[in-house]
Design a protein around this motif. Structure first.
Motif, short mmCIF file in Angstrom:
data_model
loop_
_atom_site.label_atom_id
_atom_site.label_comp_id
_atom_site.label_asym_id
_atom_site.label_seq_id
_atom_site.Cartn_x
_atom_site.Cartn_y
_atom_site.Cartn_z
N UNK A 1 -14.83 -20.95 -19.11
CA UNK A 1 -15.59 -20.93 -20.36
C UNK A 1 -15.23 -22.14 -21.23
N UNK A 3 -14.07 -25.73 -22.09
CA UNK A 3 -14.05 -26.97 -21.32
C UNK A 3 -12.65 -27.60 -21.34
N UNK A 9 -18.78 -33.96 -23.38
CA UNK A 9 -19.86 -33.09 -23.84
C UNK A 9 -21.22 -33.71 -23.50
N UNK A 10 -22.14 -32.92 -23.02
CA UNK A 10 -23.45 -33.49 -22.68
C UNK A 10 -24.16 -33.95 -23.95
N UNK A 12 -27.05 -34.24 -26.41
CA UNK A 12 -28.10 -33.27 -26.73
C UNK A 12 -29.39 -34.01 -26.99
N UNK A 18 -29.11 -26.82 -27.86
CA UNK A 18 -27.77 -26.27 -27.85
C UNK A 18 -27.72 -24.84 -28.35
N UNK A 19 -28.74 -24.42 -29.07
CA UNK A 19 -28.75 -23.08 -29.64
C UNK A 19 -30.13 -22.46 -29.41
N UNK B 47 -21.73 -23.84 -24.88
CA UNK B 47 -20.29 -23.96 -25.10
C UNK B 47 -19.94 -24.94 -26.22
N UNK B 48 -20.63 -26.08 -26.21
CA UNK B 48 -20.33 -27.10 -27.21
C UNK B 48 -20.72 -26.61 -28.61
N UNK B 49 -21.90 -25.98 -28.69
CA UNK B 49 -22.35 -25.46 -29.98
C UNK B 49 -21.38 -24.41 -30.51
N UNK B 51 -18.18 -24.25 -29.90
CA UNK B 51 -16.99 -24.95 -30.38
C UNK B 51 -17.20 -25.51 -31.78
#
Lengths: 400, 105
Positions: A1, A3, A9-10, A12, A18-19, B47-49, B51
């Motif tokens: 889960x 990283x 980080x990819x 965006x 992302x959301x 995952x990034x969001x 964080x």
């Protein structure tokens, strides 16, 4: 889960990616537990709106689930993975234990939304709800013109109380949705209703055209707008959305009688949502009991909510596509709209399995469209008000 | 008609972002995923969001959040900053991120 430190980080491409909005169990065959459940805590209500979404046969106070029963149900829902809990009615604030129920919902981790007419709310009761952890409040409005709105509600002074309650809610920093139920007799107020929502500092406005079941079907001739009115309203909402981007979100529910395709009612019968009636029956939607011959299970029986959701005969009755007759069975849209609304099909054709007449492929569509158009231009203005005694016709003399 | 009172906030390095009471970030045990609960919707932050949102406590500035992520990831700081601001601005436009009150104006 999580990283590792060397992960990159990819980028965006679209920040919204992302959301994403979580779709309830998209594509799965099993009927996963809904993300959100609506509880009709009571059918009691100080208003008498002629388009009330409650059934014609209202459940009495003595049949309502007790505080302890609702708490048990909420705990069960949270354990199953339900995330959001809408407290509705009737008028949910007619329950004296509302703040206690909201607190319990918060304690078990449910996100709470109160759907209310707001006429019974004051600063103290609202503060108690906010303290109990209420996340969001949705207040219904019958229009923007006090006198006309009070007439629809069947309660003098209702509109002023709603305005006051909405301001109190914002004072308490509760996010606010204004829900405006739209029909022929208030659709011309739409620009003012939008301005009212902005003035009340609402986050969101629901412009919800009446859907014609139960009480609204009884009052259809007094409520149905003309196609031209509906078209104007769409243009008004579109322009307002653009003008108010970042200030007010506007959701628009269009009356389906004038649609080409029927609505995917409730995302499909028993697919992603259920409703709990005041006495604890688990329903696929608030109107489902209008369909006769279906036996809905109650949380008061010895079955768990999870069992009822998976195995209830009434919920399974219109799941999937096997139950569909033609023209639905061979239709390319059958898993897009699931043939529309079962309650509307039952109300208008006498068989809940039939194609919803809102669909142009229904043999009844032309006639329905013509009836709607006719009622919209020739229909009477007088209402039959909603109450526990089967409805009361609007008194003579008080025309608009 | 009343002029619209703009609520839009502009996210920059000095903003101290936080979640408003109607946006709740929590881990959903049933679906084994983080969710952001907002009115009428459930959002699924990646995952990034997640964080980033966990760092939106109303105390840290956006610059602090970017520093924390830059220390953790190999990506250039400027790239991270662009992504963080874009994500937070998008959520702020939807009303799901606000600026901590004491930094307003």
């Amino acid at each position: 889960m999580s990283p590792s430190p060397t992960d990159v980080p990819p980028a965006l491409a679209d920040p919204a990616d992302g959301v994403a909005v979580l779709e309830p169990h998209a594509g799965s065959v099993a009927y996963g537990i809904p993300l959100a459940v609506l509880a009709e805590l009571t059918h009691r209500c100080p208003l008498q709106c002629p388009y009330c979404s409650n059934p014609l046969e209202l459940e009495r106070a003595r049949a309502e689930l007790t505080t302890a029963e609702w708490k048990r149900v909420m705990s069960e829902l949270a354990d199953l993975g339900v995330l959001q809990f809408h407290l509705s009615g009737g008028e949910p604030t007619a329950r004296r234990d509302l703040a206690e129920l909201v607190r319990h919902a918060s304690d078990v981790g449910l996100y709470t939304n109160l759907i209310t007419s707001a006429v019974l709310l004051d600063r103290d009761s609202l503060a108690a709800l906010a303290d109990a952890g209420l996340c969001h409040i949705q207040i219904s409005f019958q229009g923007s013109v006090p006198k006309a709105a009070d007439r629809v509600a069947g309660l003098n002074g209702a509109h002023a109380k709603k305005i006051a309650a909405a301001r109190l809610a914002r004072d308490l920093d509760l996010p606010l949705t204004v829900n405006a139920v739209i029909h022929r007799q208030n659709i011309e107020q739409l620009p003012d209703i939008i301005a009212m929502a902005v003035d009340l500092d609402a986050d969101r406005l629901e412009v919800a055209n009446v859907q014609y079941y139960g009480w609204a079907l009884k009052n259809r001739a007094a409520l149905m707008p003309t196609p031209a009115q509906v078209e104007d309203a769409v243009a008004i909402v579109e322009a307002a959305r653009e003008r108010l981007a970042g200030t007010l979100v506007i959701d628009h529910v269009i009356p389906d009688y004038y649609a080409v395709r029927p609505k995917k009612c409730m995302g499909g019968w028993g697919r992603q949502f259920f409703n709990i009636s005041p006495s604890g029956k688990i329903l696929p939607c608030h109107a489902a009991e209008t369909i006769t011959g279906l036996d809905f299970d109650s949380v008061r029986g010895n079955r768990s909510v999870a069992w009822i959701w998976q195995h209830s005969e009434a919920l399974n009755r219109f799941r999937g596509t096997d139950w569909m007759p033609e023209p639905c069975q061979s239709c390319a849209y059958r898993e897009i709209d699931y043939g529309g609304c079962r309650c509307q099909a039952f109300a208008l054709t006498g068989d809940a399995a039939n194609t919803d007449p809102a669909c142009t492929l229904s043999p009844l569509h032309e006639r329905l469209f013509a009836t709607a158009e006719h009622e919209a231009t020739a229909g009477a203005a007088e209402f039959v008000y909603r109450n526990f005694s089967g409805g009361t016709a609007e008194g003579g003399g008080r025309r608009r | 008609m009343n002029p619209a009172r703009p609520r839009r906030i502009r996210i920059d390095g000095e903003t101290r972002p936080q979640l408003p009471r109607h946006a709740r970030l929590r881990f959903d045990d049933t679906r084994q995923a983080w969710v952001l609960l907002v009115p009428e919707r459930v959002l699924a932050p990646d995952d990034i969001a997640v964080e980033i949102l966990k760092l939106c406590d109303g105390a840290r500035r956006v610059d602090d959040i970017v520093d924390a992520l830059a220390a953790k990831y190999a990506a250039p700081r400027a790239t991270i900053a662009t992504d963080v601001v874009a994500l937070l601005q998008d959520l702020a436009d939807k009303g799901f991120v606000v600026a901590a009150r004491d930094t307003a104006e």
